[in-house]
Design a protein around this motif. Structure first.
Motif, PDB file in Angstrom:
ATOM      1  N   CYS A   1       0.854  -1.198   0.000  1.00  0.00           N
ATOM      2  CA  CYS A   1       0.000   0.000   0.000  1.00  0.00           C
ATOM      3  C   CYS A   1       0.886   1.244   0.000  1.00  0.00           C
ATOM      4  N   GLY A   2       1.245   1.688  -1.206  1.00  0.00           N
ATOM      5  CA  GLY A   2       2.048   2.887  -1.345  1.00  0.00           C
ATOM      6  C   GLY A   2       3.536   2.618  -1.213  1.00  0.00           C
TER       7      GLY A   2
ATOM      8  N   CYS B   1      -3.804   4.612  -0.378  1.00  0.00           N
ATOM      9  CA  CYS B   1      -2.416   4.258  -0.657  1.00  0.00           C
ATOM     10  C   CYS B   1      -1.812   5.277  -1.622  1.00  0.00           C
ATOM     11  N   THR B   2      -0.579   5.696  -1.353  1.00  0.00           N
ATOM     12  CA  THR B   2       0.086   6.694  -2.182  1.00  0.00           C
ATOM     13  C   THR B   2       1.451   6.175  -2.620  1.00  0.00           C
ATOM     14  N   TRP B   3       1.681   6.183  -3.932  1.00  0.00           N
ATOM     15  CA  TRP B   3       2.969   5.788  -4.502  1.00  0.00           C
ATOM     16  C   TRP B   3       3.628   7.009  -5.134  1.00  0.00           C
TER      17      TRP B   3
ATOM     18  N   SER C   1      -9.230   2.026   2.446  1.00  0.00           N
ATOM     19  CA  SER C   1      -7.788   2.276   2.455  1.00  0.00           C
ATOM     20  C   SER C   1      -7.443   3.493   1.599  1.00  0.00           C
TER      21      SER C   1
ATOM     22  N   TYR D   1      -8.098  -5.753  -3.560  1.00  0.00           N
ATOM     23  CA  TYR D   1      -7.535  -4.728  -2.688  1.00  0.00           C
ATOM     24  C   TYR D   1      -8.372  -4.597  -1.404  1.00  0.00           C
TER      25      TYR D   1
ATOM     26  N   SER E   1      -1.780  -2.115  -7.086  1.00  0.00           N
ATOM     27  CA  SER E   1      -2.579  -1.999  -5.872  1.00  0.00           C
ATOM     28  C   SER E   1      -2.166  -3.069  -4.867  1.00  0.00           C
ATOM     29  N   GLU E   2      -2.405  -2.794  -3.599  1.00  0.00           N
ATOM     30  CA  GLU E   2      -1.959  -3.684  -2.529  1.00  0.00           C
ATOM     31  C   GLU E   2      -2.528  -5.092  -2.720  1.00  0.00           C
TER      32      GLU E   2
ATOM     33  N   GLU F   1      -2.432   7.891  -6.202  1.00  0.00           N
ATOM     34  CA  GLU F   1      -3.136   7.771  -4.927  1.00  0.00           C
ATOM     35  C   GLU F   1      -4.425   6.993  -5.154  1.00  0.00           C
TER      36      GLU F   1
END
Length: 445
Positions: free
Chosen positions: A16-17, A42-44, A40, A36, A29-30, A109
């Protein structure tokens, strides 16, 4: 991060990110390809070497679908900041086209709610040279020239491309662009295929001059500076002829610039929402159906749509309102050829839902197989396919079955909706009809 499965197979583990600093790699995605997680965020943050930009290519994409991407969605930004440089918000199962940042950074995101988890996404990123790609784009410094979509004029533009041209002229000059031809997939928000013009070198909303799609040739545009960034994007369906435009330099102040325009070259009909979100009300003595999923997040234009409208049914206690225009016997008029020539649209598709409309009509949603003739018909995205909404004057004329495949011909109203009059040509669709319709579409009526 990579995990070892057995002795020979290495598979990525998507978290997650995280911060991804590399020339190229995968982001997903996680837990992909598992579903997923709910609730949640999540930011990459992707970083490639200085002097290059990030090109993102989606390999698989499956998030909860909604016409406004209010529930589960992926935002992509042309920097590590979420201020002013959003490249798009995406959901559903339709893969976005290639995305290119304006710097050596990109941010993704992903936000999910508490319901309807899907498999998510996986994408490949790589460092590329600014304003360059294998098939289109580049830097242009001459005082005049041309920009055109790939394959012009010999064929349709490719699926899933993103082209960026940076045009620079003398410091005391501005740039004027005139279109000679323009045929790009139409959409009321220009979400799928489009060409956009920016003052300067960055795809910043505050510098947007105009964003165009459809088949109406845009008016000439003029920059306010000596630099112009042109970006063309196509998704993974409906390739068309594209565009040819010429640019020339003008002395600064010779013509008022068109800064701030948000004009879109789309059909002139009013905006039509692709799928109804409120079920029609009919007389009933039973409890009303449960409400549709309420909006929880605001979101302007984005891709993705797969909402379904469940047909309301009479309870038998009260008769349905009668429609005086419907004949007692419903018969199809004409042949495939005569129907093709007399109709404004000719499509093949699968009936996904039907619901009673006002004044005894029937609203039919169609998952498009192929459009042989579209006219002014509004075609929108629904999942992995394109979709149209039709209004039949009679509930049982023509007779449709949910899940059935049909050849459908009809006219288009002022709002871009397909209309089916009594006697409109419809027929069950089978594979051999494809060749017949293709041949007719190439013949003059």
């Amino acid at each position: 991060m990579w995990a070892k499965a057995g002795d020979t197979l290495n598979r990525p583990i998507f978290l997650c990110g995280g911060d991804l600093v590399a020339e190229s790699g995968f982001v997903g995605s996680e837990g992909f390809p598992s579903s997923y997680k709910a609730n949640s965020r999540c930011t990459w943050r992707i970083t490639v070497p200085e002097g290059k930009v990030v090109t993102l290519n989606f390999r698989l994409f499956d998030l909860e679908a909604d016409s406004q991407c209010r529930y589960d969605y992926l935002d992509v930004y042309s920097d590590h900041s979420a201020v002013g440089k959003k490249l798009g918000r995406f959901c559903g199962t339709f893969r976005p086209g290639n995305l290119i940042s304006s710097s050596n950074a990109m941010m993704l995101e992903m936000v999910t709610d508490g319901e309807t988890q899907s498999s998510g996404f996986v994408a490949f990123f790589k460092a590329t040279q600014p304003y360059e790609s294998q098939i289109c784009g580049g830097k242009m410094t001459k005082s005049q020239g041309e920009i055109k979509t790939p394959n012009w004029p010999d064929g349709k533009y490719p699926l899933g491309v993103s082209c960026s041209w940076l045009i620079t002229v003398g410091p005391d000059e501005v740039i004027q662009v005139k279109f000679d031809k323009f045929v790009v997939e139409a959409d009321t928000e220009c979400r799928f295929d489009f060409v956009a013009f920016f003052n300067g070198k960055e795809t910043d909303d505050s510098r947007l001059i105009g964003k165009f799609c459809g088949d109406q040739t845009p008016e000439p545009i003029v920059t306010s500076s000596n630099e112009l960034l042109v970006q063309f994007v196509s998704d993974y369906s409906v390739p068309l002829d594209g565009f040819l435009a010429s640019y020339t330099s003008l002395p600064r102040g010779s013509q008022p610039p068109a800064v701030g325009s948000r004009a879109r070259s789309v059909p002139p009909e009013p905006v039509v929402k692709p799928v109804a979100t409120v079920k029609p009300t009919i007389p009933t003595t039973t409890a009303p159906p449960p409400p549709t999923k309420p909006p929880r997040r605001n979101n302007p234009r984005t891709r993705g749509e797969n909402q379904r409208v469940t047909p309301s049914r009479p309870n038998g206690n009260k008769p349905n309102p009668q429609n005086p225009v419907c004949p007692k016997t419903c018969k199809r008029n004409g042949t495939v050829k005569t129907g093709f020539c007399s109709s404004e649209f000719v499509i093949t598709g699968q009936v996904t839902s039907m619901a009673p409309g006002p004044r005894g009509t029937l609203v039919v949603n169609i998952s498009l197989i192929k459009a042989f003739k579209a006219g002014r018909l509004t075609i929108t995205q629904a999942g992995e396919t394109m979709a149209v909404k039709l209004v039949s004057r009679c509930k049982k004329c023509p007779l449709f079955r949910r899940g059935g495949n049909y050849i459908i011909m009809g006219q288009v109203d002022e709002e871009g909706r397909g209309t089916l009059e009594p006697g409109a040509f419809t027929a069950p669709y089978k594979a051999p009809h494809q060749k017949l319709l293709m041949n007719i579409s190439k013949q003059p009526c």
